[in-house]
Design an enzyme around this catalytic site. Structure first.
Site, PDB file in Angstrom:
ATOM      1  N   CYS A 147      10.981 -53.840 -64.153  1.00  0.00           N
ATOM      2  CA  CYS A 147      10.237 -54.255 -64.478  1.00  0.00           C
ATOM      3  C   CYS A 147       8.998 -55.212 -63.735  1.00  0.00           C
ATOM      4  O   CYS A 147       8.564 -56.171 -64.548  1.00  0.00           O
ATOM      5  CB  CYS A 147      10.054 -55.253 -66.364  1.00  0.00           C
ATOM      6  N   CYS A 150       6.505 -57.482 -65.359  1.00  0.00           N
ATOM      7  CA  CYS A 150       7.389 -58.139 -66.201  1.00  0.00           C
ATOM      8  C   CYS A 150       7.416 -59.248 -65.040  1.00  0.00           C
ATOM      9  O   CYS A 150       6.759 -60.722 -65.803  1.00  0.00           O
ATOM     10  CB  CYS A 150       7.973 -58.135 -67.238  1.00  0.00           C
ATOM     11  N   ASP A 151       7.642 -59.020 -63.926  1.00  0.00           N
ATOM     12  CA  ASP A 151       8.276 -60.081 -62.598  1.00  0.00           C
ATOM     13  C   ASP A 151       7.259 -59.853 -62.138  1.00  0.00           C
ATOM     14  O   ASP A 151       7.296 -60.747 -60.694  1.00  0.00           O
ATOM     15  CB  ASP A 151      10.437 -59.220 -63.066  1.00  0.00           C
TER      16      ASP A 151
HETATM   17  C1  LIG Z   1      15.210 -57.556 -67.212  1.00  0.00           C
HETATM   18  C2  LIG Z   1      14.348 -57.077 -68.126  1.00  0.00           C
HETATM   19  C3  LIG Z   1      13.366 -58.018 -68.533  1.00  0.00           C
HETATM   20  C4  LIG Z   1      11.935 -57.918 -69.223  1.00  0.00           C
HETATM   21  N1  LIG Z   1      11.072 -58.808 -69.249  1.00  0.00           N
HETATM   22  C5  LIG Z   1      10.412 -58.688 -69.913  1.00  0.00           C
HETATM   23  C6  LIG Z   1       8.747 -59.650 -70.130  1.00  0.00           C
HETATM   24  O1  LIG Z   1       8.740 -60.803 -68.838  1.00  0.00           O
HETATM   25  N2  LIG Z   1       8.072 -58.988 -70.649  1.00  0.00           N
HETATM   26  C7  LIG Z   1       7.817 -58.595 -71.204  1.00  0.00           C
HETATM   27  O2  LIG Z   1       7.143 -58.165 -71.942  1.00  0.00           O
HETATM   28  N3  LIG Z   1       8.801 -57.594 -71.614  1.00  0.00           N
HETATM   29  C8  LIG Z   1       9.870 -57.808 -70.410  1.00  0.00           C
HETATM   30  N4  LIG Z   1      10.928 -56.566 -70.967  1.00  0.00           N
HETATM   31  C9  LIG Z   1      10.542 -54.988 -71.962  1.00  0.00           C
HETATM   32  C10 LIG Z   1      10.891 -55.822 -73.148  1.00  0.00           C
HETATM   33  O3  LIG Z   1      12.065 -56.143 -72.491  1.00  0.00           O
HETATM   34  C11 LIG Z   1      11.079 -54.322 -73.805  1.00  0.00           C
HETATM   35  O4  LIG Z   1       9.884 -54.291 -73.858  1.00  0.00           O
HETATM   36  C12 LIG Z   1      11.406 -55.283 -75.440  1.00  0.00           C
HETATM   37  O5  LIG Z   1      12.669 -55.837 -75.554  1.00  0.00           O
HETATM   38  C13 LIG Z   1      11.337 -54.277 -76.079  1.00  0.00           C
HETATM   39  O6  LIG Z   1      11.972 -53.956 -77.456  1.00  0.00           O
HETATM   40  P1  LIG Z   1      12.813 -53.972 -78.768  1.00  0.00           P
HETATM   41  O7  LIG Z   1      12.972 -54.288 -80.049  1.00  0.00           O
HETATM   42  O8  LIG Z   1      11.956 -52.612 -79.308  1.00  0.00           O
HETATM   43  O9  LIG Z   1      14.462 -52.792 -77.812  1.00  0.00           O
HETATM   44  P2  LIG Z   1      15.591 -53.950 -77.357  1.00  0.00           P
HETATM   45  O10 LIG Z   1      14.881 -55.323 -77.390  1.00  0.00           O
HETATM   46  O11 LIG Z   1      15.320 -53.055 -76.030  1.00  0.00           O
HETATM   47  O12 LIG Z   1      16.681 -54.142 -78.762  1.00  0.00           O
HETATM   48  C14 LIG Z   1      17.071 -53.179 -79.017  1.00  0.00           C
HETATM   49  C15 LIG Z   1      18.250 -53.310 -80.095  1.00  0.00           C
HETATM   50  O13 LIG Z   1      18.735 -52.539 -80.804  1.00  0.00           O
HETATM   51  C16 LIG Z   1      19.810 -52.973 -80.650  1.00  0.00           C
HETATM   52  N5  LIG Z   1      20.927 -51.651 -81.010  1.00  0.00           N
HETATM   53  C17 LIG Z   1      21.005 -50.448 -80.151  1.00  0.00           C
HETATM   54  N6  LIG Z   1      21.071 -49.683 -80.610  1.00  0.00           N
HETATM   55  C18 LIG Z   1      22.280 -50.798 -81.860  1.00  0.00           C
HETATM   56  C19 LIG Z   1      23.115 -49.679 -82.704  1.00  0.00           C
HETATM   57  N7  LIG Z   1      23.901 -48.432 -82.997  1.00  0.00           N
HETATM   58  N8  LIG Z   1      23.678 -50.545 -83.838  1.00  0.00           N
HETATM   59  C20 LIG Z   1      23.055 -52.183 -83.351  1.00  0.00           C
HETATM   60  N9  LIG Z   1      21.596 -51.974 -82.809  1.00  0.00           N
HETATM   61  C21 LIG Z   1      21.520 -51.505 -81.432  1.00  0.00           C
HETATM   62  C22 LIG Z   1      20.270 -53.082 -79.528  1.00  0.00           C
HETATM   63  O14 LIG Z   1      21.061 -53.545 -79.067  1.00  0.00           O
HETATM   64  C23 LIG Z   1      19.101 -53.879 -79.246  1.00  0.00           C
HETATM   65  O15 LIG Z   1      19.371 -55.523 -79.771  1.00  0.00           O
HETATM   66  C24 LIG Z   1      11.480 -56.634 -69.849  1.00  0.00           C
HETATM   67  C25 LIG Z   1      13.338 -56.583 -70.367  1.00  0.00           C
HETATM   68  C26 LIG Z   1      14.398 -56.162 -69.152  1.00  0.00           C
HETATM   69  C27 LIG Z   1      15.448 -55.227 -69.229  1.00  0.00           C
END
Ligand SMILES: Cc1cc2nc3c(=O)[nH]c(=O)nc-3n(C[C@H](O)[C@H](O)[C@H](O)COP(=O)(O)OP(=O)(O)OC[C@H]3O[C@@H](n4cnc5c(N)ncnc54)[C@H](O)[C@@H]3O)c2cc1C
Length: 330
Positions: A147, A150-151
């Site tokens: 990302c 992000c970084d």
């Molecule tokens: C390495 C990295 C660094 C990042 N750094 C930043 C940053 O600095 N700033 C920023 O704003 N964004 C950052 N991002 C992006 C950010 O992490 C995502 O946009 C955000 O986490 C999305 O949130 P979400 O809740 O939609 O999904 P996610 O954070 O992906 O959470 C989804 C959850 O659903 C769970 N899940 C999926 N399927 C199932 C199932 N069948 N049963 C139970 N649970 C399930 C997963 O395990 C997970 O816990 C980064 C992403 C990555 C990969």
């Protein structure tokens, strides 16, 4: 006439108002709002990936409210605690199947338990495609990133590389030249998939250099990435190069496998929602976060989307309750 849905007293689990699948910023924010609305949400957090994508990173500097930055796992622990403080129940298991049609939705976990609810919020996020190298996991957050938004800021005056040949790789590479002195684009072919305009923008950028017909064979370093080994995809020769960071931009897959065949998806593969709402193609089922978002994919946008889903679920339940009262009165 609407059917009233009382709690089933003799069953193992009561019918919930809301079940939230996923414990990233979207899931926990939805839980905070639902819990504060007295909906006693149940969050199914996942067995090994609880906390979502931010558990895989180190410093998060762009989440509002943390002027000094915050470690990704610390931010997610705080979100969990905030959700629990208002009465959210969190179960650390995976959802293995769902039945989302009808007034009562069923959510079955890996341990065999089936929970029921009048509404479900799907907040399962999306997964960045990986190269499949062990060293990629090792250096995640320590020079390997998926990302640029992000970084990128961490790579001022550094030498970095972007892997990929599509529009998002070109966009990331161009964006990263705001910070880095030099950005290599590593692509396994000798032509790009990216649109002509994105290609031209990258070709015209003096800080970008293309490494054609190359793939990353290894990432090495100490605490941080120090370089990579690249392999020529035509003749198989390997060379090493010094680098401070590696951005992987080879695609992203919304985690929708649970709802295939039940909810409508978009052409991007995200769950389809109605306008700016979180309403999916089934009544009482809402979706939030990266699983509905092909573009922004940030913690704060996911959190905001979780808010929308909790408010939509709350309004749905209120309207359903009103309908039941009216039906009972006539
Ligand atoms: C390495 C990295 C660094 C990042 N750094 C930043 C940053 O600095 N700033 C920023 O704003 N964004 C950052 N991002 C992006 C950010 O992490 C995502 O946009 C955000 O986490 C999305 O949130 P979400 O809740 O939609 O999904 P996610 O954070 O992906 O959470 C989804 C959850 O659903 C769970 N899940 C999926 N399927 C199932 C199932 N069948 N049963 C139970 N649970 C399930 C997963 O395990 C997970 O816990 C980064 C992403 C990555 C990969």
């Amino acid at each position: 006439m609407r059917r009233s849905i009382p709690p089933r007293e003799n069953e193992e689990f009561p019918v919930r108002q809301v079940i939230i699948i996923g414990s990233g910023p979207a899931g926990y924010t939805a839980a905070i709002y639902a819990a504060r609305a007295q909906l006693e949400p149940l969050v199914i957090a996942s067995s090994v990936q609880a906390g979502g994508e931010l558990m895989n990173t180190t410093e998060v500097e762009n989440f509002p409210g943390f002027p000094e930055g915050v470690m990704g796992p610390d931010l997610m622990t705080k979100m969990q605690e905030q959700a629990e403080r208002f009465g959210t129940e969190v179960v650390f298991d995976d959802v293995v199947s769902v039945e989302l049609a009808g007034d009562v939705k069923k959510v079955t976990l890996g341990n065999g338990d089936t929970h029921e609810a009048r509404t479900v919020i799907v907040a399962t996020g999306s997964a960045y495609r990986k190269l499949g190298l062990e060293s990629e996991e090792q250096f995640s957050g320590f020079g390997v990133s998926w990302c640029a938004t992000c970084d990128g800021f961490f790579f001022r005056e550094k030498t970095i590389a972007v892997v990929g040949g599509g529009d998002s790789a070109m966009e990331e590479a161009n964006f990263l030249t705001r910070f880095a002195d030099k950005v290599y684009v590593i692509h396994r072919k000798d032509t790009l998939r990216a649109s002509k305009i994105m290609q031209q923008r990258a070709f015209d950028n003096p800080k970008i250099e293309f490494l054609w017909n190359k793939e990353v064979a290894q990432i090495f370093g100490d605490q941080q990435v120090r370089g990579i080994t690249i392999k020529d995809t035509v003749d198989g020769t390997e060379t090493t190069m010094d680098l401070d960071g590696l951005f992987i931009a080879i695609g992203n897959d919304p985690r929708t496998h649970l709802v295939h065949g039940q909810l409508d998806l978009t052409d991007d593969g995200t769950i389809a929602v109605d306008g700016r709402s979180s309403r999916t193609s089934l009544p009482g089922v809402f979706a939030a976060g990266d699983v509905v978002d092909p573009h922004y994919r940030q913690a704060v946008t996911a959190a905001a989307s979780g808010t929308v889903a909790a408010l939509d679920a709350e309004h749905f339940l209120a309207a359903a309750n009103d309908g039941e009262l009216i039906a009972a009165a006539v």
